[in-house]
Design a protein around this motif. Sequence first.
Motif, short mmCIF file in Angstrom:
data_model
loop_
_atom_site.label_atom_id
_atom_site.label_comp_id
_atom_site.label_asym_id
_atom_site.label_seq_id
_atom_site.Cartn_x
_atom_site.Cartn_y
_atom_site.Cartn_z
N ILE A 13 73.06 38.04 32.87
CA ILE A 13 74.27 37.83 32.05
C ILE A 13 73.97 38.14 30.58
O ILE A 13 74.80 38.77 29.91
CB ILE A 13 74.80 36.40 32.23
N GLU A 14 72.80 37.74 30.11
CA GLU A 14 72.42 38.06 28.74
C GLU A 14 72.37 39.58 28.53
O GLU A 14 72.86 40.10 27.54
CB GLU A 14 71.06 37.44 28.41
N ARG A 15 71.79 40.28 29.49
CA ARG A 15 71.73 41.75 29.42
C ARG A 15 73.15 42.33 29.42
O ARG A 15 73.45 43.26 28.67
CB ARG A 15 70.93 42.28 30.60
N LEU A 16 74.03 41.78 30.25
CA LEU A 16 75.41 42.25 30.32
C LEU A 16 76.10 42.11 28.96
O LEU A 16 76.89 42.97 28.56
CB LEU A 16 76.17 41.45 31.39
N ASN A 17 75.81 41.03 28.25
CA ASN A 17 76.47 40.77 26.97
C ASN A 17 75.83 41.49 25.79
O ASN A 17 76.43 41.53 24.72
CB ASN A 17 76.50 39.26 26.71
N THR A 18 74.64 42.07 25.98
CA THR A 18 73.96 42.68 24.85
C THR A 18 73.70 44.18 25.01
O THR A 18 73.38 44.84 24.03
CB THR A 18 72.60 41.99 24.58
N GLN A 19 73.83 44.71 26.22
CA GLN A 19 73.54 46.11 26.47
C GLN A 19 74.84 46.86 26.80
O GLN A 19 75.73 46.29 27.43
CB GLN A 19 72.58 46.26 27.65
N PRO A 20 74.94 48.13 26.42
CA PRO A 20 76.15 48.89 26.73
C PRO A 20 76.31 49.21 28.22
O PRO A 20 77.43 49.42 28.70
CB PRO A 20 76.02 50.16 25.90
N THR A 21 75.20 49.26 28.93
CA THR A 21 75.24 49.51 30.37
C THR A 21 74.26 48.58 31.07
O THR A 21 73.35 48.05 30.45
CB THR A 21 74.86 50.97 30.71
N VAL A 22 74.50 48.38 32.37
CA VAL A 22 73.59 47.59 33.20
C VAL A 22 73.25 48.38 34.45
O VAL A 22 73.95 49.32 34.82
CB VAL A 22 74.17 46.21 33.56
N SER A 23 72.18 47.98 35.10
CA SER A 23 71.76 48.70 36.30
C SER A 23 72.67 48.40 37.48
O SER A 23 73.43 47.42 37.48
CB SER A 23 70.32 48.30 36.66
N VAL A 24 72.56 49.21 38.50
CA VAL A 24 73.31 48.98 39.74
C VAL A 24 72.88 47.65 40.35
O VAL A 24 73.71 46.86 40.81
CB VAL A 24 73.11 50.15 40.73
N GLY A 45 81.90 56.14 45.02
CA GLY A 45 82.71 56.33 43.82
C GLY A 45 83.61 55.16 43.48
O GLY A 45 84.56 55.32 42.72
N GLU A 46 83.31 53.98 44.02
CA GLU A 46 84.17 52.82 43.79
C GLU A 46 83.87 52.10 42.47
O GLU A 46 84.69 51.30 42.02
CB GLU A 46 84.05 51.85 44.95
N TRP A 47 82.70 52.31 41.90
CA TRP A 47 82.35 51.75 40.60
C TRP A 47 82.15 52.90 39.63
O TRP A 47 81.61 53.94 40.00
CB TRP A 47 81.06 50.95 40.67
N PRO A 48 82.56 52.73 38.37
CA PRO A 48 82.30 53.77 37.38
C PRO A 48 80.80 53.84 37.08
O PRO A 48 80.12 52.80 37.05
CB PRO A 48 83.09 53.31 36.16
N THR A 49 80.29 55.03 36.93
CA THR A 49 78.86 55.18 36.65
C THR A 49 78.63 56.13 35.50
O THR A 49 79.47 56.98 35.19
CB THR A 49 78.10 55.72 37.87
N ILE A 50 77.50 55.95 34.87
CA ILE A 50 76.99 56.88 33.87
C ILE A 50 75.63 57.32 34.40
O ILE A 50 74.76 56.47 34.64
CB ILE A 50 76.85 56.22 32.49
N ARG A 51 75.47 58.60 34.62
CA ARG A 51 74.21 59.12 35.17
C ARG A 51 73.45 59.84 34.06
O ARG A 51 73.98 60.71 33.39
CB ARG A 51 74.48 60.05 36.33
N VAL A 52 72.19 59.43 33.90
CA VAL A 52 71.30 60.06 32.93
C VAL A 52 70.05 60.41 33.71
O VAL A 52 69.24 59.55 34.05
CB VAL A 52 70.97 59.10 31.77
N GLY A 53 69.92 61.69 34.04
CA GLY A 53 68.81 62.10 34.88
C GLY A 53 68.92 61.40 36.23
O GLY A 53 69.95 61.45 36.87
N HIS A 54 67.88 60.69 36.62
CA HIS A 54 67.89 59.98 37.89
C HIS A 54 68.45 58.56 37.76
O HIS A 54 68.65 57.88 38.76
CB HIS A 54 66.49 59.94 38.50
N LEU A 55 68.67 58.10 36.52
CA LEU A 55 69.18 56.75 36.31
C LEU A 55 70.68 56.67 36.56
O LEU A 55 71.43 57.56 36.17
CB LEU A 55 68.90 56.28 34.88
N ILE A 56 71.10 55.59 37.18
CA ILE A 56 72.51 55.32 37.38
C ILE A 56 72.81 54.00 36.69
O ILE A 56 72.19 52.98 36.98
CB ILE A 56 72.87 55.19 38.88
N ILE A 58 75.93 51.29 34.97
CA ILE A 58 77.31 50.85 35.06
C ILE A 58 77.71 50.34 33.67
O ILE A 58 76.99 49.54 33.08
CB ILE A 58 77.47 49.70 36.09
N PRO A 59 78.88 50.77 33.15
CA PRO A 59 79.30 50.28 31.83
C PRO A 59 79.48 48.76 31.84
O PRO A 59 80.18 48.21 32.70
CB PRO A 59 80.63 50.99 31.60
#
Length: 73
Positions: A13-24, A45-56, A58-59
Motif C-alpha cells: 500500500i505504501e508503494r501504491l501511494n508513493t510510486q507512479p506504477t506498481v508491479s502485476v 487486456g483487462e488491466w491497463p499496463t505500461i510495458r518497458v522492455g520485459h517489465l509490466i 500497472i498505473p
Amino acid sequence: MRKRANLTLPAVIERLNTQPTVSVEDTGKLLGVSRSTAYTVVANGEWPTIRVGHLIRIPSVWVRKQLQLDEAR
C-alpha cells in the motif's frame, strides 16, 4: 530470474501511494487475486499496463481507483 521479496500488505500500500506504477504481483495482492490470475488478466487486456522492455507495470492511479482510495483522500 530475480526473486522478489515477499512484501507485506502495508508495504504494498505504501508503494501504491508513493510510486507512479506498481508491479502485476503487487496489484494482484491488493485486489485479492493470485499471481497467476493477475498475469492472466493482464494477458487478456483487462488491466491497463505500461510495458518497458520485459517489465509490466500497472498505473497506481488505476489501482487506487479500483480500490476507491482516491475518493477517501
